[in-house]
Write a protein that holds these residues in place. Sequence first.
Motif, PDB file in Angstrom:
ATOM      1  N   ARG A 173      21.895  60.758   3.849  1.00  0.00           N
ATOM      2  CA  ARG A 173      20.911  61.743   3.403  1.00  0.00           C
ATOM      3  C   ARG A 173      21.636  62.790   2.578  1.00  0.00           C
ATOM      4  O   ARG A 173      22.713  63.237   2.940  1.00  0.00           O
ATOM      5  CB  ARG A 173      20.219  62.432   4.582  1.00  0.00           C
ATOM      6  CG  ARG A 173      19.435  61.527   5.481  1.00  0.00           C
ATOM      7  CD  ARG A 173      18.172  61.091   4.836  1.00  0.00           C
ATOM      8  NE  ARG A 173      17.376  60.284   5.763  1.00  0.00           N
ATOM      9  CZ  ARG A 173      16.209  59.778   5.450  1.00  0.00           C
ATOM     10  NH1 ARG A 173      15.690  59.991   4.265  1.00  0.00           N
ATOM     11  NH2 ARG A 173      15.548  59.054   6.305  1.00  0.00           N
ATOM     12  N   TRP A 175      13.923  70.372   6.279  1.00  0.00           N
ATOM     13  CA  TRP A 175      13.994  71.555   7.147  1.00  0.00           C
ATOM     14  C   TRP A 175      12.862  72.527   6.833  1.00  0.00           C
ATOM     15  O   TRP A 175      12.207  73.028   7.734  1.00  0.00           O
ATOM     16  CB  TRP A 175      15.344  72.236   6.949  1.00  0.00           C
ATOM     17  CG  TRP A 175      15.524  73.467   7.782  1.00  0.00           C
ATOM     18  CD1 TRP A 175      15.320  74.757   7.383  1.00  0.00           C
ATOM     19  CD2 TRP A 175      15.925  73.533   9.147  1.00  0.00           C
ATOM     20  NE1 TRP A 175      15.595  75.619   8.417  1.00  0.00           N
ATOM     21  CE2 TRP A 175      15.959  74.882   9.508  1.00  0.00           C
ATOM     22  CE3 TRP A 175      16.267  72.571  10.090  1.00  0.00           C
ATOM     23  CZ2 TRP A 175      16.320  75.296  10.789  1.00  0.00           C
ATOM     24  CZ3 TRP A 175      16.631  72.981  11.349  1.00  0.00           C
ATOM     25  CH2 TRP A 175      16.655  74.329  11.691  1.00  0.00           C
ATOM     26  N   LEU A 219      19.022  66.855  12.815  1.00  0.00           N
ATOM     27  CA  LEU A 219      19.010  67.923  11.810  1.00  0.00           C
ATOM     28  C   LEU A 219      18.800  69.277  12.479  1.00  0.00           C
ATOM     29  O   LEU A 219      19.509  70.239  12.182  1.00  0.00           O
ATOM     30  CB  LEU A 219      17.917  67.663  10.770  1.00  0.00           C
ATOM     31  CG  LEU A 219      17.687  68.764   9.742  1.00  0.00           C
ATOM     32  CD1 LEU A 219      18.946  69.004   8.913  1.00  0.00           C
ATOM     33  CD2 LEU A 219      16.519  68.399   8.841  1.00  0.00           C
ATOM     34  N   SER A 225      24.991  67.205   6.167  1.00  0.00           N
ATOM     35  CA  SER A 225      24.804  65.858   5.637  1.00  0.00           C
ATOM     36  C   SER A 225      26.074  65.031   5.752  1.00  0.00           C
ATOM     37  O   SER A 225      26.064  63.906   6.257  1.00  0.00           O
ATOM     38  CB  SER A 225      24.361  65.929   4.175  1.00  0.00           C
ATOM     39  OG  SER A 225      24.332  64.654   3.597  1.00  0.00           O
ATOM     40  N   LEU A 239      17.842  67.075   3.198  1.00  0.00           N
ATOM     41  CA  LEU A 239      17.843  67.792   4.472  1.00  0.00           C
ATOM     42  C   LEU A 239      17.207  69.171   4.333  1.00  0.00           C
ATOM     43  O   LEU A 239      16.444  69.607   5.199  1.00  0.00           O
ATOM     44  CB  LEU A 239      19.268  67.926   5.002  1.00  0.00           C
ATOM     45  CG  LEU A 239      19.976  66.605   5.330  1.00  0.00           C
ATOM     46  CD1 LEU A 239      21.395  66.876   5.800  1.00  0.00           C
ATOM     47  CD2 LEU A 239      19.211  65.806   6.353  1.00  0.00           C
TER      48      LEU A 239
END
Length: 118
Positions: free
Chosen positions: A106, A115, A64, A98, A111
Motif C-alpha cells: 500500500r 485514514w 493502519l 506503509s 493509507l
Amino acid sequence: FLHQHARESTTAPASASPPLFTHWGALAKKLPNRTEPQICHRWINHLNPAISTAPFTHDEDILLYKRYSALFLQQPRRDFRNRREKYLWQMDLFNHVSVNNFRNKRSGLQLRRRWYDA
C-alpha cells in the motif's frame, strides 16, 4: 521530498519487490510536460505494480489504526507554518507506516486517503 522516496526505493529491503525504474531525471527529459518529482510521485503512488489496488480488508484497517495511532502519539506537538508543511509531515508518517507495516503493498497516499475517509 519525493526525491528522498526515490532514493529510498533503490535501497528497499530484500522482502520488497525491486523497483523497475528509478532514473526519474532521465525519464523527465523524455516527457517535456512532466517534472522529475511528478513522475516519481506518479510511480510511487499509482503506477507501481507492487501496490495493491484491492479494497482494504478489515485486518488492514485495524493494522493502519494501530500503527498510525502509535506513531502519531510518539511525535511531539508541532505548529506548522502552512498546510503544505503539515501535509508533507503527515505523508512522511503514512509512508513510514506503509514501508514498515504493509510490506510496500500500500502506498502512503492510499493509507492517508483511507485514514481520512474511514
